[in-house]
Design a protein around this motif. Structure first.
Motif, mmCIF file in Angstrom:
data_model
loop_
_atom_site.group_PDB
_atom_site.id
_atom_site.type_symbol
_atom_site.label_atom_id
_atom_site.label_comp_id
_atom_site.label_asym_id
_atom_site.label_seq_id
_atom_site.Cartn_x
_atom_site.Cartn_y
_atom_site.Cartn_z
ATOM 1 N N ASN A 97 64.677 36.864 41.385
ATOM 2 C CA ASN A 97 63.334 37.236 40.917
ATOM 3 C C ASN A 97 62.326 37.328 42.055
ATOM 4 N N GLN B 275 64.941 43.984 43.473
ATOM 5 C CA GLN B 275 65.606 43.782 42.182
ATOM 6 C C GLN B 275 64.858 44.545 41.090
ATOM 7 N N VAL C 53 63.231 45.411 37.478
ATOM 8 C CA VAL C 53 62.694 44.605 36.388
ATOM 9 C C VAL C 53 63.645 44.666 35.197
ATOM 10 N N ARG D 158 63.456 41.256 33.215
ATOM 11 C CA ARG D 158 63.121 40.120 34.086
ATOM 12 C C ARG D 158 61.611 39.890 34.030
ATOM 13 N N ASN E 94 59.940 38.693 37.218
ATOM 14 C CA ASN E 94 59.764 39.630 38.332
ATOM 15 C C ASN E 94 58.289 40.018 38.436
#
Length: 471
Positions: free
Chosen positions: A21, A26, A28, A68, A71
């Motif tokens: 995170n 990365q 979402v 996420r 995030n």
């Protein structure tokens, strides 16, 4: 032994997930349609259980394809962010697996919830206040309306609501829909929730409230409940509590502050002026799971007068559960729920970890990040601010070079960005104009995160404009 091995594997996945995170690269979300998800998962439950490895694989897949929300490019909802001490508090409260109705079964949690309610009341200025943790802001709003009805018609607890009494409530025209739901549940009727006109920035106009109350009285109706919204869902507007309190006092109307979204602003010395007069309200809904980043659900209803909540309950002579043997109040006596999840504990762990000053800085940072985002919009000639920023919400749109239907373009832009997985924001309508709504709710946001969002947005703009040009 099998469970311990699974636990070890599960905690390794949690550790990796938390680390990921913090990684800007990365996504979402790895977006898939419902049908595509069914190809990845076997959602049906079979006759036989799964193996250890299959179970761990399911955990992997669940995390991989879920949004996420921790995030920092998740700017979509009124909640965001990952709060480590609160997460640990949640894990340990689930591990203990108790319920909040009596001290007997929840001794530590009962004292913690009592302390949290006392602390939250001190911010609200309720010197003799009370409160209870509930299952969300909508539930808090329901109980506030329930309490107001019971104050004006105490016998309704036993006799029921007499429709001839013609109760009416008043809310900002941009208030949350939960008040109409509450009126429906209580038998008052959703149409008896009168929507009061707001100004161009979403703030309720006090003179319009006065007019609507006068109209209701002239129709033979009984005004009993009014709501000051502390951050509207779309524009983040705060209603004028002091002005509303003066009007409500004159007409003996219960004034409720719905801080389900923006109530945590009360922690900020610098910005709490937006909630000036909060101590004059009769009740206050506050959701720490929003701007305090506590894992869902963490919501409280505070009331100004001690004993109000227990007065709502018609029968607490249940000696099979309430024994009155410990020198502390059994919290179940003032809750409409019997079994109730332990939600105050995760808030306590987080507040202990960050401290009063630490949380104040986190809330101030959210406003600072919203101001920064607003400035970026104002400085870009292709971006248009659609409403003056009130608090944590920035509503804007992109003005394309060769597209006349701005609503269509901005909806496609938002969807393209969401499905890319790089950043997620929501949208709504200001009148007939579609607005992209950016919410600064993650206490750890930095300027670089806001910069990255706009870079991702403009990248999707370029793709869409090229597609239009080449079509």
């Amino acid at each position: 032994m099998k469970d311990i091995e699974i636990l070890s594997g599960a905690f390794e996945k949690i550790r990796a997930y938390i680390q990921e995170n913090q990684n800007d690269s990365q996504p979402v979300v790895k977006f898939k349609s419902p049908e595509e998800l069914k190809e990845v998962f076997d959602f049906k439950v079979g006759e036989n259980g799964v193996s250890e490895n299959e179970f761990l694989e399911l955990l992997d897949k669940y995390l991989e394809y879920s949004v996420r929300t921790g995030n920092k490019q998740f700017l979509n909802q009124l909640y965001s962010g990952f709060n480590f001490p609160a997460f640990i508090g949640e894990v340990f409260s689930v591990l203990a697996n108790t319920s909040m109705y009596t001290y007997e079964v929840a001794p530590v949690a009962t004292v913690i919830e009592t302390e949290m309610i006392s602390l939250m009341n001190s911010y609200a200025g309720y010197s003799d206040g009370d409160g209870i943790f509930v299952s969300g802001g909508s539930n808090a709003n329901l109980i506030a309306m329930f309490s107001a009805r019971n104050r004006i018609f105490p016998d309704s607890r036993f006799e029921g609501y007499d429709r001839n009494n013609k109760l009416v409530a008043f809310v900002n025209e941009q208030a949350h829909y939960s008040f109409e739901t509450a009126a429906n549940i209580l038998g008052i009727g959703a149409k008896n929730v009168i929507k009061v006109k707001a100004d161009k920035n979403g703030k309720l106009i006090s003179s319009e409230l006065e007019k609507e109350i006068a109209k209701a009285i002239s129709r033979g109706e009984k005004p009993f409940f009014a709501v000051a919204t502390c951050a509207t869902t779309l524009l983040g507007a705060y209603d004028p509590i002091e002005e509303m309190a003066e009007i409500c006092k004159k007409h003996n109307i219960w004034l409720h502050a719905d801080g389900s979204f923006g109530g945590s602003l009360i922690l900020s010395d610098k910005n709490r002026y937006l909630m000036k007069g909060i101590e004059q309200t009769d009740s206050f809904a506050w959701n720490p799971h929003k701007l305090m980043n506590i894992p869902l659900i963490c919501s409280a209803l505070l009331v100004k007068k001690r004993g109000t909540l227990q007065h709502n309950i018609t029968d607490i002579n249940t000696d099979y559960i309430f024994h009155d043997i410990d020198a502390i109040e059994d919290l179940g006596k003032k809750s409409i729920q019997c079994g109730r999840k332990v939600d105050a504990v995760k808030l306590w762990f987080a507040w202990k970890y960050f401290g009063l000053e630490g949380y104040q800085k986190r809330i101030d940072n959210l406003i600072d990040m919203a101001v920064y985002a607003e400035n970026i919009v104002n400085e870009n000639p292709q971006l248009e601010l659609l409403s003056e920023r009130n608090s944590f919400a920035v509503c804007f749109r992109y003005i394309p070079k060769n597209e006349s239907d701005l609503n269509k373009f901005n909806l496609e832009l938002r969807e393209s960005l969401r499905k890319s997985g790089k950043s997620i924001v929501n949208y709504g309508y200001i009148g007939k104009t579609l607005a992209i709504r950016l919410i600064t709710a993650n206490g750890e946001l930095q300027k670089s995160d806001i910069d990255l969002f706009f870079a991702n947005l403009l990248f999707e703009v370029e793709k869409l404009e090229n597609a239009i040009f080449n079509a």
